[in-house]
Design a protein around this motif. Structure first.
Motif, PDB file in Angstrom:
ATOM      1  N   GLN A 139      -6.266  10.820  -2.109  1.00 41.70           N
ATOM      2  CA  GLN A 139      -6.957  12.107  -2.125  1.00 41.70           C
ATOM      3  C   GLN A 139      -7.203  12.631  -0.712  1.00 41.70           C
ATOM      4  O   GLN A 139      -7.189  13.831  -0.483  1.00 41.70           O
ATOM      5  N   LYS A 140      -7.416  11.725   0.230  1.00 43.88           N
ATOM      6  CA  LYS A 140      -7.682  12.132   1.612  1.00 43.88           C
ATOM      7  C   LYS A 140      -6.406  12.547   2.338  1.00 43.88           C
ATOM      8  O   LYS A 140      -6.412  13.469   3.161  1.00 43.88           O
ATOM      9  N   TYR A 141      -5.299  11.850   2.026  1.00 44.28           N
ATOM     10  CA  TYR A 141      -4.028  12.117   2.694  1.00 44.28           C
ATOM     11  C   TYR A 141      -2.994  12.511   1.638  1.00 44.28           C
ATOM     12  O   TYR A 141      -2.365  11.638   1.018  1.00 44.28           O
ATOM     13  N   PRO A 142      -2.794  13.801   1.420  1.00 44.39           N
ATOM     14  CA  PRO A 142      -1.890  14.266   0.360  1.00 44.39           C
ATOM     15  C   PRO A 142      -0.452  13.779   0.507  1.00 44.39           C
ATOM     16  O   PRO A 142       0.297  13.763  -0.480  1.00 44.39           O
ATOM     17  N   ASP A 143      -0.044  13.383   1.727  1.00 43.48           N
ATOM     18  CA  ASP A 143       1.325  12.911   1.929  1.00 43.48           C
ATOM     19  C   ASP A 143       1.506  11.439   1.545  1.00 43.48           C
ATOM     20  O   ASP A 143       2.615  10.906   1.634  1.00 43.48           O
ATOM     21  N   ASP A 185      -4.801   1.981   7.849  1.00 39.51           N
ATOM     22  CA  ASP A 185      -3.659   2.012   8.771  1.00 39.51           C
ATOM     23  C   ASP A 185      -2.603   2.970   8.234  1.00 39.51           C
ATOM     24  O   ASP A 185      -2.383   3.050   7.020  1.00 39.51           O
ATOM     25  N   LYS A 186      -1.944   3.664   9.113  1.00 36.91           N
ATOM     26  CA  LYS A 186      -0.753   4.429   8.739  1.00 36.91           C
ATOM     27  C   LYS A 186       0.440   3.603   9.212  1.00 36.91           C
ATOM     28  O   LYS A 186       0.637   3.421  10.413  1.00 36.91           O
ATOM     29  N   ILE A 187       1.204   3.116   8.277  1.00 35.68           N
ATOM     30  CA  ILE A 187       2.243   2.150   8.641  1.00 35.68           C
ATOM     31  C   ILE A 187       3.655   2.720   8.556  1.00 35.68           C
ATOM     32  O   ILE A 187       4.625   2.008   8.824  1.00 35.68           O
ATOM     33  N   GLY A 188       3.770   3.969   8.170  1.00 36.00           N
ATOM     34  CA  GLY A 188       5.086   4.586   8.109  1.00 36.00           C
ATOM     35  C   GLY A 188       4.984   6.004   7.601  1.00 36.00           C
ATOM     36  O   GLY A 188       3.885   6.510   7.333  1.00 36.00           O
ATOM     37  N   ASP A 189       6.127   6.639   7.457  1.00 36.12           N
ATOM     38  CA  ASP A 189       6.165   8.002   6.954  1.00 36.12           C
ATOM     39  C   ASP A 189       5.680   8.019   5.503  1.00 36.12           C
ATOM     40  O   ASP A 189       6.268   7.363   4.633  1.00 36.12           O
ATOM     41  N   ARG A 190       4.582   8.704   5.250  1.00 38.44           N
ATOM     42  CA  ARG A 190       3.973   8.812   3.915  1.00 38.44           C
ATOM     43  C   ARG A 190       3.558   7.447   3.359  1.00 38.44           C
ATOM     44  O   ARG A 190       3.524   7.232   2.151  1.00 38.44           O
ATOM     45  N   GLU A 191       3.248   6.501   4.265  1.00 37.88           N
ATOM     46  CA  GLU A 191       2.916   5.128   3.867  1.00 37.88           C
ATOM     47  C   GLU A 191       1.638   4.672   4.577  1.00 37.88           C
ATOM     48  O   GLU A 191       1.534   4.752   5.794  1.00 37.88           O
ATOM     49  N   TYR A 192       0.684   4.194   3.791  1.00 36.67           N
ATOM     50  CA  TYR A 192      -0.633   3.816   4.299  1.00 36.67           C
ATOM     51  C   TYR A 192      -1.020   2.426   3.811  1.00 36.67           C
ATOM     52  O   TYR A 192      -0.460   1.915   2.840  1.00 36.67           O
ATOM     53  N   ARG A 193      -2.007   1.856   4.493  1.00 34.10           N
ATOM     54  CA  ARG A 193      -2.573   0.592   4.048  1.00 34.10           C
ATOM     55  C   ARG A 193      -4.089   0.645   4.158  1.00 34.10           C
ATOM     56  O   ARG A 193      -4.636   1.099   5.163  1.00 34.10           O
TER      57      ARG A 193
END
Length: 257
Positions: free
Chosen positions: A183-187, A148-156
């Motif tokens: 590694q997949k999402y540099p941000d 999940d992308k739960i925010g700016d530069r924030e994942y779960r």
């Protein structure tokens, strides 16, 4: 190059001999279908089909129930119905597995109704990354149930569990997934990890990982890889898990148990 996954590392730590059978010797043995593994695999498959269809169609909440119904019917056809109908553990006592799968999926729909659909960007998402140890490369690979992308530069990263309780769960698996996401999402500056306990109302056990924790996990992988590469004895570690092991019939000294 040594290739590892969360599952293979767990296998080695629990029983090096089983690791040797499964990943090195690879003997031709009959693989039994157990009710609890079929139940868990089917639950994963239902949720995979459900979310992939929602992502594909961009459907709103009013369509979730119909999509879940279709996903349920399609997934069940991929499994042995007689095994799925066997009793499984539930918090309220054993219940027919197929009936309980329906109950779990309703709990999941209720969760989405109450909390809303997360921004799901990955379903059964494959990953791989390399680590270097003493000049040797280690390939770590696997599949993440949900990202999940739960925010700016924030994942779960989220992993579905159909186990009885949470006391055996550790953060290691989710930390591996967190590194894969980095590694997949540099941000990705912040990565959260969750186990969703499907048999407990879809409640979650949650972590927020610091970079130092993820780096420590990478060192643990390297340590396990070193043990595996140096192992030449593949010691058997008998436990209650042996009764469900595919290699029990051919395992050394199995006749004495």
């Amino acid at each position: 190059m040594l290739k590892l996954s969360v599952s293979s590392m767990d296998t080695y730590n629990k029983c090096p001999k089983k690791y040797h059978y499964r990943y090195i010797e690879k003997p031709d043995v009959e693989r039994a279908k157990w009710g609890f593994t079929e139940f868990g695999s089917c639950a994963h498959r239902i949720l995979e089909l459900f979310h992939k269809e929602i992502i594909r169609t961009k459907s709103g909440e009013s369509h979730y129930s119909d999509i879940m119904k279709t996903a349920f019917k399609k997934a069940v056809k991929e499994f042995d119905l007689a095994i799925l109908e066997q009793p499984v553990w539930t918090p309220n006592g054993d219940a027919p597995g197929l009936l309980y799968l329906r109950e779990i999926m309703q709990d999941y729909l209720n969760l989405l109704k109450n909390k809303g659909m997360p921004n799901v960007i990955g379903i059964e998402a494959p990953y791989n990354f390399k680590l270097l140890a003493d000049g040797k490369e280690i390939l770590v690979r696997g599949i993440i149930d949900r990202i999940d992308k739960i925010g700016d530069r924030e994942y779960r990263v989220l992993d579905y569990k159909t186990s009885k309780n949470q006391k055996y769960l550790t953060s290691f698996q989710l930390l591996v997934y967190a590194e894969a996401v980095r590694q997949k999402y540099p941000d990705a500056e912040t990565v959260h990890g969750s186990y969703m306990l499907l048999k407990h109302g879809c409640k979650t056990v949650d972590w927020t990982f610091a970079g130092s924790e993820i780096d420590g996990c990478k060192q643990s992988i390297i340590k396990t890889a070193t043990y595996i590469e140096d192992d030449d004895s593949w010691v058997k570690k008998p436990s209650l898990l042996c009764r469900w092991c595919d290699y029990k019939p051919i395992c050394q000294d199995a006749w004495t148990e």
